[in-house]
Design a protein around this motif. Structure first.
Motif, short mmCIF file in Angstrom:
data_model
loop_
_atom_site.label_atom_id
_atom_site.label_comp_id
_atom_site.label_asym_id
_atom_site.label_seq_id
_atom_site.Cartn_x
_atom_site.Cartn_y
_atom_site.Cartn_z
N ARG A 3 36.42 -116.47 -16.06
CA ARG A 3 35.43 -118.46 -16.26
C ARG A 3 36.79 -118.58 -17.11
N PHE A 4 36.81 -120.29 -17.05
CA PHE A 4 38.39 -120.77 -17.55
C PHE A 4 38.20 -120.18 -19.10
N GLY A 5 36.55 -120.56 -20.00
CA GLY A 5 36.02 -119.99 -20.87
C GLY A 5 36.24 -118.54 -21.45
N GLU A 6 36.90 -118.30 -20.91
CA GLU A 6 36.78 -115.88 -21.21
C GLU A 6 38.02 -116.50 -21.04
N VAL A 7 39.09 -116.87 -20.82
CA VAL A 7 40.70 -117.63 -20.93
C VAL A 7 41.38 -118.38 -22.13
N ILE A 8 40.77 -119.54 -22.08
CA ILE A 8 40.86 -120.32 -23.54
C ILE A 8 41.67 -119.29 -24.82
N ARG A 9 41.91 -119.46 -25.33
CA ARG A 9 42.55 -118.59 -26.14
C ARG A 9 43.26 -117.62 -26.68
N GLU A 19 55.41 -108.44 -26.66
CA GLU A 19 55.87 -109.07 -27.40
C GLU A 19 54.41 -110.21 -27.19
N ARG A 20 53.69 -110.46 -28.22
CA ARG A 20 53.28 -112.19 -28.49
C ARG A 20 53.52 -113.12 -28.18
N VAL A 21 53.74 -114.34 -27.01
CA VAL A 21 54.18 -115.20 -26.62
C VAL A 21 53.33 -116.76 -26.83
N GLY A 22 52.31 -116.31 -26.84
CA GLY A 22 51.44 -117.58 -27.12
C GLY A 22 50.35 -117.31 -27.54
N MET A 23 49.49 -118.42 -26.57
CA MET A 23 48.10 -118.67 -27.18
C MET A 23 47.24 -119.45 -25.44
N VAL A 24 46.62 -119.30 -24.50
CA VAL A 24 45.79 -119.69 -23.51
C VAL A 24 45.53 -121.37 -23.97
N THR A 25 45.31 -122.58 -23.47
CA THR A 25 45.20 -123.25 -24.10
C THR A 25 45.04 -123.92 -23.19
N GLY A 26 45.32 -123.99 -22.24
CA GLY A 26 44.36 -124.39 -20.23
C GLY A 26 45.12 -123.69 -19.10
N LEU A 27 44.02 -124.54 -18.36
CA LEU A 27 44.20 -123.88 -17.30
C LEU A 27 44.94 -125.24 -15.92
N VAL A 39 49.32 -121.58 -15.83
CA VAL A 39 48.93 -121.99 -17.31
C VAL A 39 49.14 -122.14 -18.22
N ARG A 40 48.56 -122.99 -19.35
CA ARG A 40 49.09 -123.80 -19.90
C ARG A 40 49.54 -122.88 -21.60
N MET A 41 49.55 -122.54 -22.13
CA MET A 41 49.85 -121.91 -23.64
C MET A 41 50.83 -122.75 -24.29
N ILE A 58 45.29 -110.65 -15.76
CA ILE A 58 43.94 -110.98 -16.89
C ILE A 58 42.64 -110.41 -16.89
N GLY A 59 43.26 -110.06 -18.79
CA GLY A 59 42.38 -108.95 -19.15
C GLY A 59 41.49 -109.68 -19.87
N PRO A 60 40.59 -108.79 -20.02
CA PRO A 60 39.40 -109.50 -21.48
C PRO A 60 40.13 -109.09 -22.24
N ASP A 61 41.02 -109.29 -23.26
CA ASP A 61 41.96 -109.64 -24.05
C ASP A 61 43.41 -109.56 -24.42
N ALA A 62 43.70 -110.22 -23.54
CA ALA A 62 45.11 -111.19 -23.22
C ALA A 62 45.40 -110.98 -21.99
N VAL A 63 46.51 -112.29 -21.38
CA VAL A 63 46.68 -112.43 -20.63
C VAL A 63 48.49 -112.03 -20.38
N MET A 64 48.57 -111.50 -19.59
CA MET A 64 50.24 -110.37 -19.41
C MET A 64 50.84 -110.74 -18.23
N ILE A 65 52.11 -111.48 -18.67
CA ILE A 65 53.29 -112.59 -17.79
C ILE A 65 54.23 -111.08 -17.06
#
Length: 153
Positions: A3-9, A19-27, A39-41, A58-65
């Motif tokens: 779900r989108f809500g699971e990915v935001i933030r 390296e952490r490069v950002g945080m998801v802010t939208g799709l 993916v907006r970040m 896209i995992g439960p704890d992070a989006v890998m790019i």
């Protein structure tokens, strides 16, 4: 299915350096075919959009790019117009169906699975477009017939 809500933030992490490069802010979605396109970040460089092709997982704890050597495209104001959550859901015949509360997508290929309002769920493949104020989907009556049967919703 995610779900989108699971990915935001979620944090956005470069797969090659961890390296952490950002945080998801939208799709950001596209209508043809109905899928997540970007993916907006928010990164240290500001708001950026990462093309779906650069998403490794896209995992439960992070989006890998897959991290490119330079920055991703700077997100523009138009990019937020393609985020369906919170917008009115209308049919192509003008029927108001509610406000989009949530969307679900296939995290493997980005295909939109569904749009949810407070009272109903609609198939993602009905998407015609996402604008500044509304999401428009095909109405049931305008669905194409396949071998005399209405296509599945």
């Amino acid at each position: 299915m995610r779900r989108f809500g699971e990915v935001i933030r979620l944090p956005v992490v470069a797969a090659d350096t961890a390296e952490r490069v950002g945080m998801v802010t939208g799709l950001v979605t596209a209508a043809s075919p109905a899928r997540v396109e970007f993916v907006r970040m928010r990164s240290s460089r500001g708001d950026e959009i990462v093309p779906w092709e650069q998403i490794r997982a896209i995992g439960p704890d992070a989006v890998m790019i897959f991290r490119a050597s330079g920055p991703y495209a700077e997100a523009g104001a138009d990019d937020s117009a393609s985020d369906p959550v919170g917008k009115q859901l209308l049919t192509d015949r003008g029927q108001w169906l509610g406000d989009v509360q949530e969307c679900a997508f296939d995290e493997a290929d980005g295909r939109l699975i569904s749009f949810s309002t407070t009272t109903d769920v609609f198939a993602g493949d009905r998407l015609l477009g996402v604008g500044d104020f509304a999401v428009v989907i095909r109405s049931e009556a305008s669905r194409e017939k396949v071998d005399g049967e209405t296509a599945s919703t």
